[in-house]
Design a protein around this motif. Structure first.
Motif: not given
Lengths: 253, 253
Positions: A183-185, A187, B22, B26, B165, B169, B180-185
Motif C-alpha cells: 500500500q502506498t500513501t 502525499i 522503488d 522515482q 509528514l 514537508y 515528493d513524499i510518500w509512504q509505502t507499506t
C-alpha cells in the motif's frame, strides 16, 4: 447515473497516473501479446501500457461513453470497448490484465479478483483505499447530517470497502504462484482545500451528488468545502497536503 | 556497540533492496556525475546506483567495517569510506545523494535532511517507519518487562522516531524547489514468525540486545519470539505477513 466528467477527472491526471506508473513499474519484465486495461477511464494508463509494450494488442474497457471517447482519441493504437468489468469474460487467456483504480467499484471485488486470475498469466491492479481518510469521513458526515440524510446514508453504506490485507493475500495465494501486495500513501501537495473538493467531485463524490437536486448539490458542496478547509490546513507555502492511500497487487497465475 | 552482521542483514536482502529500487525509480531522469550513498550497508543500493548510472563517480559511506568490507568486494567500481553520516560534509556539491534506510539512525534527522539539501542537486532517501508496527511494539514490551527493564527502557525511548509528514514537508519546502513524499507499506510474506525475529535481529533489535549478557539475550529473544508467534499468525500456506512501512523522499534543490 450521469456520465463521468473526463475533463474534471483529468485535472489531477498527473497525480492519478503516478499510481499507474508505479504499478506498471512492478510488473515483471515480460513481453505480453494481449493486454486488457479494465476501467481504462480517459486512457492515461492505456497510454502507458502502449508505450511500454508497443507490440502488444491492447484493449481498454470502460462503462463511460465520455471516458471511452477521450481514451479512443488519445491512444490510437489500442482498441476500446464499452463493457462492465464485473461481467467481462475474455474469449481467450490474457497475458496481462491491468486495472488502475477500477476494481474497487465492483461490489464484490474479492470474487472478481479470483475470477480475473483464472483469465490471466500476469495481473496488476490498484485500488484507492481512502475510506478512512478525512476527505471521505467528512463526505460521509455531510451526507449523514442534512435534509438528504435518508437518501444518502444508504449510499454511504455501500461505498467500496477495502478489506483486510490478510484476506486478499489468502484468496490470491490459493490461486496464484506469486503475489506482491503493498500500500502506498501518496502525499499530494494541492493548491488549496478547494482542489481536494475538485479531486473528489470527479470521482468519490459522484454517488452522493447524484440523488440531489441542483440546489441541494450546492448546499452539500458548500458544507463539504467548509469542512475540508477546516481539516486540511494550508502549509506555510499555501499548499494543502492530500494523503491518498492506494492498495496495489501484482500477481502471477 | 558490536559491529553489524552483514550476513544476517543480507538474509532479507531482496526485500530490503525493493525499497532502494522503488526509491531509485522515482529519481528523475538525469545524468549525475557524483553520487554519494549514505549508510550504504553491504552495497545493495550502491550496486543499483552503479548499474543505473555507470558513468558516475559513486562513493558509499558507512560506519561499519563489516558492511564496508562486503560492499567493497561487491561494487568494485565504487569507492567506499568509513564515515559517520551525521558529521559528513562533501568537499564539493553532489549531484545525487541517496540514502536507503539510513537517516533514521541520526538522532536529529530533521536537521540532517536540511543540511543534506544544501549539499545536493537531487536527493532520494527512505526511512523505515515501523515504530507503530506490532514487531516494534512487542520489542518495546519485552524490553520494559524483565530484569533488564531499567537498562532497556531508556534505549526504547531513544529509538528513531519518524515525525509528522507535515513537518518534513514544511522543512523541505523551505529549501527545495520540488518535493515528493510518500509512504509505502510492503507486505512481505516470510517463512514464519522466526523469520520476523531474524529480520530485526539484523537491525532494530541490536540496541536492545547490546546491553544484555549472553544469557539474558537468550531469555529476551525467546520471549520476543513467543510474542511474535502469537501476533503474526500463519496464513493457510504457512507464511506470515510482515507489514513494513517505509517513508520516502525525493527532493530537488
Amino acid at each position: 447515473m450521469t456520465d463521468w466528467n473526463s475533463a474534471l477527472y483529468m485535472k489531477f491526471e498527473n497525480e492519478r497516473t503516478r499510481a499507474a506508473r508505479d504499478l506498471l513499474g512492478q510488473i515483471p519484465d515480460f513481453e505480453p501479446n494481449s493486454i486488457f486495461d479494465l476501467g481504462c477511464g480517459p486512457g492515461n494508463g492505456t497510454e502507458l501500457l502502449a508505450a511500454t509494450f508497443p507490440r502488444a494488442t491492447i484493449v481498454g474497457l470502460d462503462f463511460s461513453d465520455n471516458m471511452l471517447a477521450v481514451a479512443c482519441a488519445r491512444v490510437t493504437t489500442a482498441q476500446f470497448n464499452k463493457q462492465d468489468i464485473e461481467t467481462w469474460r475474455p474469449a481467450d487467456k490474457v497475458d496481462l490484465i491491468f486495472a488502475n483504480a477500477a476494481l474497487q467499484f465492483v461490489p464484490n471485488h474479492h470474487d472478481l479478483m479470483v475470477r480475473l486470475v483464472s483469465f490471466l498469466h500476469e495481473g496488476g491492479w490498484q485500488m484507492p483505499n481512502n475510506i478512512q481518510e478525512l476527505s471521505h469521513a467528512l463526505m460521509r458526515m455531510v451526507a449523514a447530517d442534512g435534509p438528504w440524510a435518508r437518501r444518502l446514508i444508504p449510499i454511504a453504506k455501500t461505498r467500496p470497502m477495502i478489506g483486510a490485507l490478510d484476506e486478499y493475500y489468502q484468496l490470491l495465494a490459493a490461486v496464484c504462484s506469486k503475489i506482491d501486495i503493498w500500500q502506498t500513501t501518496y502525499i499530494h501537495p494541492l493548491d488549496g482545500p478547494d482542489s481536494v473538493v475538485e479531486w473528489f467531485e470527479g470521482s468519490g463524490l459522484r454517488p452522493f451528488l447524484e440523488p440531489l437536486s441542483p440546489c441541494e448539490r450546492e448546499v452539500f458542496m458548500s458544507r463539504y468545502r467548509a469542512e475540508l478547509a477546516a481539516s486540511y490546513p494550508r502549509q506555510p507555502n499555501g499548499k494543502v497536503l492530500l494523503r491518498y492511500p492506494r492498495l496495489f497487487f501484482v500477481v502471477q497465475k
